[in-house]
Motif scaffolding. Structure first.
Motif, PDB file in Angstrom:
ATOM      1  N   SER A   1       4.507  11.668   5.516  1.00 32.16           N
ATOM      2  CA  SER A   1       3.654  12.024   4.383  1.00 32.16           C
ATOM      3  C   SER A   1       3.538  10.871   3.391  1.00 32.16           C
ATOM      4  O   SER A   1       2.450  10.582   2.877  1.00 32.16           O
ATOM      5  CB  SER A   1       4.217  13.264   3.670  1.00 32.16           C
ATOM      6  N   ILE A   2       4.656  10.215   3.128  1.00 31.07           N
ATOM      7  CA  ILE A   2       4.630   9.068   2.215  1.00 31.07           C
ATOM      8  C   ILE A   2       3.786   7.943   2.799  1.00 31.07           C
ATOM      9  O   ILE A   2       2.950   7.341   2.106  1.00 31.07           O
ATOM     10  CB  ILE A   2       6.064   8.558   1.948  1.00 31.07           C
ATOM     11  N   MET A   3       3.982   7.658   4.079  1.00 30.38           N
ATOM     12  CA  MET A   3       3.323   6.506   4.684  1.00 30.38           C
ATOM     13  C   MET A   3       1.824   6.698   4.853  1.00 30.38           C
ATOM     14  O   MET A   3       1.055   5.737   4.743  1.00 30.38           O
ATOM     15  CB  MET A   3       3.976   6.175   6.025  1.00 30.38           C
ATOM     16  N   VAL A   4       1.385   7.937   5.099  1.00 34.35           N
ATOM     17  CA  VAL A   4      -0.053   8.196   5.182  1.00 34.35           C
ATOM     18  C   VAL A   4      -0.716   7.805   3.863  1.00 34.35           C
ATOM     19  O   VAL A   4      -1.755   7.128   3.834  1.00 34.35           O
ATOM     20  CB  VAL A   4      -0.328   9.683   5.502  1.00 34.35           C
ATOM     21  N   SER A   5      -0.112   8.226   2.764  1.00 32.25           N
ATOM     22  CA  SER A   5      -0.670   7.919   1.447  1.00 32.25           C
ATOM     23  C   SER A   5      -0.509   6.433   1.102  1.00 32.25           C
ATOM     24  O   SER A   5      -1.406   5.829   0.518  1.00 32.25           O
ATOM     25  CB  SER A   5       0.016   8.775   0.378  1.00 32.25           C
ATOM     26  N   TYR A   6       0.639   5.870   1.475  1.00 33.43           N
ATOM     27  CA  TYR A   6       0.882   4.467   1.142  1.00 33.43           C
ATOM     28  C   TYR A   6      -0.094   3.541   1.845  1.00 33.43           C
ATOM     29  O   TYR A   6      -0.655   2.620   1.223  1.00 33.43           O
ATOM     30  CB  TYR A   6       2.319   4.070   1.504  1.00 33.43           C
ATOM     31  N   VAL A   7      -0.308   3.760   3.138  1.00 31.65           N
ATOM     32  CA  VAL A   7      -1.211   2.879   3.891  1.00 31.65           C
ATOM     33  C   VAL A   7      -2.629   2.972   3.326  1.00 31.65           C
ATOM     34  O   VAL A   7      -3.328   1.960   3.212  1.00 31.65           O
ATOM     35  CB  VAL A   7      -1.205   3.219   5.396  1.00 31.65           C
ATOM     36  N   ARG A   8      -3.048   4.181   2.947  1.00 32.14           N
ATOM     37  CA  ARG A   8      -4.380   4.319   2.352  1.00 32.14           C
ATOM     38  C   ARG A   8      -4.470   3.545   1.038  1.00 32.14           C
ATOM     39  O   ARG A   8      -5.427   2.809   0.808  1.00 32.14           O
ATOM     40  CB  ARG A   8      -4.707   5.789   2.104  1.00 32.14           C
TER      41      ARG A   8
END
Length: 210
Positions: A134-141
């Motif tokens: 969940s963190i990485m989906v938002s971070y990459v965006r």
């Protein structure tokens, strides 16, 4: 039109009268954003209470799922209120994104804590992987947008994760089965991390020519 756009239009059609009422009485988008965050904190508190004082009582988790769904409506209303009320601001966008991350991390932590309290160790580990995804989906965006790339690919974005988490919690409470909570966490752990790497690959393709 994909399913997300269609559902968004339907929901906006339903909440527009409420939004217009909020504009008339002076409610701000930041107030709505903060209220949604507080509701998610309350849902987390219910999960932690259940984990500490009554781990076998899944009905409390069901109530928490209902609160998460209700809080999700606030997450949709703040952006709509900002646009219709001409109250968009750079800080508002930052505040919204920040509290979205906090809300999701708190609720997933509540589930993790509850599963561990019931000695579902492997499901707890999987929930931790769901938190990472969940963190990485938002971070990459966010990182991609900082590089000038509009990164919206993938199929486990925040709305989907909120719905999966809430429905899993509600079903867990209704059916008195921790599997109803563990399986959605497996789904998020798998698809969110796939989405994160999908977005990385998308950014790589976009940046390769540069």
């Amino acid at each position: 039109m994909n399913y997300r756009d269609f559902l968004q239009k339907v929901i906006y059609y339903l909440i527009n009268p409420l939004i217009k009422g909020m504009i008339k009485i002076g409610i701000t988008p930041n107030f709505i954003t903060t209220t949604g965050f507080i509701l998610n904190l309350f849902a987390t508190g219910l999960m932690i209470y259940a984990a500490i004082y009554d781990p076998s009582n899944t009905s409390i988790i069901g109530y928490a799922g209902g609160v998460i769904i209700f809080a999700g409506l606030f997450d949709m209303m703040d952006g709509r209120l900002a646009r219709l009320g001409n109250m968009q601001s750079t800080f508002g966008a930052l505040w919204d994104s920040t509290l979205d991350r906090y809300s999701e991390l708190f609720t997933l932590f509540g589930i993790l804590f509850y599963l561990l309290a019931n000695h579902w160790i492997w499901s707890g580990i999987i929930t931790f992987l769901a938190i990472i995804g969940s963190i990485m989906v938002s971070y990459v965006r966010a990182r991609g947008e900082g590089l000038g790339i509009d990164v919206k690919v993938g199929f486990m974005q925040r709305p989907e994760r909120v719905v999966v988490t809430a429905i899993g919690s509600i079903v867990c409470g209704a059916c008195n089965s921790l599997w109803a909570l563990a399986v959605p966490m497996m789904l998020i752990a798998l698809l969110a991390n796939i989405t994160a790497f999908w977005r990385i690959a998308y950014c790589y393709k976009q940046l390769k020519g540069k």
